[in-house]
Design an enzyme around this catalytic site. Structure first.
Site, PDB file in Angstrom:
ATOM      1  N   ASP A 270       0.870  -1.176   0.000  1.00 40.34           N
ATOM      2  CA  ASP A 270       0.000   0.000   0.000  1.00 40.34           C
ATOM      3  C   ASP A 270       0.913   1.234   0.000  1.00 40.34           C
ATOM      4  OD1 ASP A 270      -2.162   1.701  -0.014  1.00 40.34           O
ATOM      5  OD2 ASP A 270      -3.279   0.603   1.493  1.00 40.34           O
TER       6      ASP A 270
HETATM    7  C1  NOJ Z   1      -4.088   3.842   0.140  1.00 41.76           C
HETATM    8  C2  NOJ Z   1      -5.284   2.940   0.219  1.00 41.76           C
HETATM    9  O1  NOJ Z   1      -5.239   2.184   1.408  1.00 41.76           O
HETATM   10  C3  NOJ Z   1      -5.416   1.991  -0.948  1.00 41.76           C
HETATM   11  O2  NOJ Z   1      -6.626   1.326  -0.857  1.00 41.76           O
HETATM   12  C4  NOJ Z   1      -5.280   2.748  -2.231  1.00 41.76           C
HETATM   13  O3  NOJ Z   1      -5.494   1.890  -3.326  1.00 41.76           O
HETATM   14  C5  NOJ Z   1      -3.906   3.376  -2.283  1.00 41.76           C
HETATM   15  N1  NOJ Z   1      -3.777   4.321  -1.190  1.00 41.76           N
HETATM   16  C6  NOJ Z   1      -3.617   4.087  -3.598  1.00 41.76           C
HETATM   17  O4  NOJ Z   1      -4.316   5.268  -3.665  1.00 41.76           O
END
Ligand code: NOJ
Length: 742
Positions: A270
């Site tokens: 993430d």
């Molecule tokens: C953080 C989020 O937890 C995730 O779900 C998302 O896809 C990513 N950022 C990218 O924006």
């Protein structure tokens, strides 16, 4: 497992892998390999010098959050024409419930209990986002969500492993289409692996402690289903899972995902979650973080640069095996190959349907129609016949707000395309009915009651008050968690004030989570729960209010009476002292100085009933449905057998409507205790008024399997109860036995 045997497994799983490994990997320097493992953020319409240089040096495998088509094509051109090996880019974007045409939030889509709705929503999202060069979305989010305080429940498919698995797979199919190479197909990403939904106290990013047995029986099944359905990628969760943050969790990523499930796709971290391993206190610095993540098998790093900065040294020091790196890069290159990017990395939007095309808008309306859940309808206030009313009072901050109805995660959605409820109601009734409007509150959080008087006067002089309340988009979604989940601001007071007028109230709630409606449930006549319904929320809700269609959504998540009941979900365990109505004692009924044993001695709270306000699977219709005559193809099934269950479903009301028939089981005795009910099947059935259909379900002994004390997946012989009905409170029950034929 050695890296060599990993490579062997990979080439067996994916025929393209060998080719790429031999031809491309052989030519790549370690720096270029690490480049493929790095994902950088885009800059919304321009390309800074440092990014140009990184692309030219082959140091970027993917860019996220760039949706300006000209810029995306230029990024691809630099990567393909100006880097040594010309490897195209993955372009990632959070396309969660629509790109330009916004569908209901995923939790709303889950309330449709329709694979068709969910698949179609993802298909439209894929087609629309492809026009900007996006080839990878970070969806579906398939975290089991049993805590409505958690803002990301909005983005989830609810509390149940079976419903979430089924709809998650439908979403993967919609994004990825028949073939990833087809124009308009984009790679999906199963996230957040794993256990993110169990963040303590519903606070985002918080620790998750989930016993392995529960993890395997509840939280992992949707991910296994997505892996089996061919989801192209996985994303690691931000959170700490049982003491080991997911982004460095070797057990989860290697043992479960790779060795048990043989998953061939790649895993992305993430945003910044590898660097955060140090913030968790799991590693001492970025270098250790890079080691733990790479060692666990996180193939690509999102945004932070620990791989870029440290992987070369870790390989030189012999801490990370070069074969392990090849294995990870190979998985990334394989997806690029599968997407057809080596043949053509560029996007020509004329080869795709236009965004916001009529059929996309129509699909969004269908989704919103099927997602709304009718929670209450006293005296059949709904549907409203335009012949029976002269005037309607439309009240509330969400009645005419095209932005707020879109919900969380709409990076590319625009309020200007939304059709609001106020407009749709006016369009529907034309000149026949007077429609008055009072916003009454500046927004859903406002405590300024100055405008109440006008709304009250309007309600007094109208036949029905239609109230549009709930939560603005920003009150749910990532990092937007709440400790109380009542209607915020002075909305409850507004309902009370309007209720005093005596005018019947229809409450339409738009929200990103289940709200606690206990304080107001008796003050309104009808409640239509619309979640955040998206672009076409207005016309869909108008059709339901005026009876063009009957509501047919069912709750994908339990609605608690009060926040103190959380976690509250239907598939709870029985406990040794189950709560019953007989044992329930409210604290106001306890005599002073009562002996301790007079308190019912059951798993209840003293200050609220143990049941939810609205149960999982619940939802009313303008019609009525009766279930009768369950029959089983046999009463005893052997391991390996399949049982056919039939039931008669009759629409006994006056409306043509869909019903969602739900099948639940209970395994009465297990080597680990089993839930009191488990969803094992559902069907959305259309019945005209008065019509009866016999519907059939199949249940195989594999469907009865669960992870036992030794973490083995087995169906255990014994007695089962089986229910069919329109909610998790279904009462039509039969029984069967699973027998050991040996
Ligand atoms: C953080 C989020 O937890 C995730 O779900 C998302 O896809 C990513 N950022 C990218 O924006």
């Amino acid at each position: 497992m050695s890296a060599n045997s990993c490579l062997k497994i990979m080439s067996e799983l994916n025929p393209h892998f060998d080719l790429i490994v031999s031809q491309l990997l052989a030519q790549m320097s370690l720096e270029e390999k690490i480049g493929q493992m790095s994902q950088l953020a885009g800059h919304e319409g321009w390309i800074p010098e440092h990014l140009i240089h990184a692309l030219q040096a082959g140091k970027v495998g993917s860019v996220l959050n760039e949706v300006d088509l000209r810029t995306v094509n230029e990024l691809q051109r630099i990567a393909v024409e100006e880097s040594r090996l010309g490897i195209p880019l993955l372009i990632g974007r959070d396309v969660i419930h629509g790109f330009k045409t916004i569908f209901p939030i995923p939790l709303g889509q889950a309330a449709s209990w329709s694979e068709e709705v969910v698949e179609q929503g993802a298909r439209v999202s894929a087609l629309e986002s492809s026009t900007c060069g996006v080839n990878w979305t970070f969806a579906p989010m398939i975290d089991i969500s049993r805590d409505p305080r958690w803002g990301r429940i909005a983005e989830s498919l609810g509390e149940d492993p079976y419903l979430c698995s089924t709809l998650g797979v439908a979403m993967v199919k919609g994004f990825q289409g028949k073939n990833l190479k087809d124009t308009g197909s984009i790679a999906a990403c199963a996230k957040h692996f794993a256990g993110y939904g169990a963040s303590e106290s519903g606070r985002d990013y918080n620790t998750a402690n989930i016993p392995e047995n529960e993890l395997r029986n509840v939280y992992l099944p949707p991910f296994k289903a997505a892996a089996d359905a061919g989801v192209a990628t996985f994303m690691a969760s931000f959170s700490d899972l049982n003491g080991v943050p997911a982004s460095g969790n070797e057990w989860l990523m290697k043992e479960v995902l790779r060795e048990e499930w043989n998953y061939p796709g790649f895993v992305v971290s993430d945003w910044d979650s590898i660097r955060q391993l140090t913030v968790h206190g799991f590693t001492a610095n970025d270098k250790e973080a890079a080691f733990e993540a790479a060692n666990a098998g996180i193939d690509m790093e999102m945004v932070s640069s620990t791989y870029h900065d440290h992987l070369q040294a870790l390989v030189a020091e012999g801490k990370i095996d070069i074969e392990q790196i090849d294995f990870m890069v190979g998985r990334i290159l394989t997806l690029k190959y599968d997407l057809g990017l080596f043949d053509n990395p560029y996007t020509d939007p004329s080869s795709l349907p236009k965004v916001l095309a009529d059929e996309n808008i129509a699909a969004a309306k269908q989704a919103a129609l099927k997602s709304c859940v009718l929670l209450k309808n006293s005296n059949n206030v709904l549907p409203i016949s335009t012949n029976a009313v002269n005037s309607l009072a439309v009240i509330g901050p969400l009645a005419n707000d095209g932005y707020e109805q879109l919900g969380t995660w709409i990076f590319d959605g625009e309020a200007q395309h939304s059709q609001t409820c106020l407009q749709a109601i006016k369009d529907f009734v034309g000149d026949d009915v007077e429609v008055k409007y009072a916003k009454a509150l500046k927004n859903t959080r406002s405590d300024d009651q100055d405008a109440f008087e006008h709304a009250i006067a309007m309600a007094k002089s109208s036949d029905v008050a239609l109230m549009f309340l709930g939560e603005e988009s920003i009150l749910s979604g990532e990092a937007h968690c709440r400790s109380t989940i009542d209607l915020p601001g002075s909305q409850e007071q507004l309902i009370e004030a309007i209720a005093e007028t005596g005018t019947p109230i229809v409450l339409v709630v738009m929200a990103g989570r289940p709200l606690t409606l206990t304080n107001i449930v008796d003050k309104v006549d009808s409640i239509l729960y619309a979640w955040h319904p998206g672009t076409m929320g207005g016309p869909a809700i108008a059709d339901l209010i005026f009876g063009v269609k009957s509501p047919s959504g069912k709750l994908p998540v339990t609605f608690p009476r009060t926040v103190g009941q959380i976690p509250l979900y239907y598939a709870q365990k029985h406990t040794g002292k189950p709560a019953t109505n007989d044992s329930f004692v409210h604290m106001n009924d306890i005599p002073e100085r009562a002996a301790q044993t007079s308190l019912g001695m059951a798993a209840t709270h003293l200050d609220t009933h143990f049941s939810p306000l609205f149960s999982f699977g619940y939802g009313l219709s303008y019609s009525k449905f009766e279930y009768s005559n369950i029959t089983l193809s046999k009463n005893n099934i052997a391991i390996g057998d399949t049982l056919t269950i039939s039931v008669q479903l009759t629409n006994t009301g006056d409306y043509d409507s869909d019903e969602i028939a739900q099948l639940y089981i209970r395994d009465l005795v297990g080597s680990v205790t089993r839930p009191v009910k488990e969803l094992k099947g559902f069907q959305r059935i259309h019945l005209t008024a008065g019509e009866t259909k016999t519907i059939h379900f199949e249940l195989s002994s594999d469907d009865l399997a669960f992870y036992d004390r030794k973490m083995q997946l087995n169906a255990e012989p014994g007695q089962f109860h089986l229910w069919l009905g329109g909610s998790s409170e279904a009462s039509l029950r039969t029984e069967f036995n699973l027998i050991d034929a040996k």
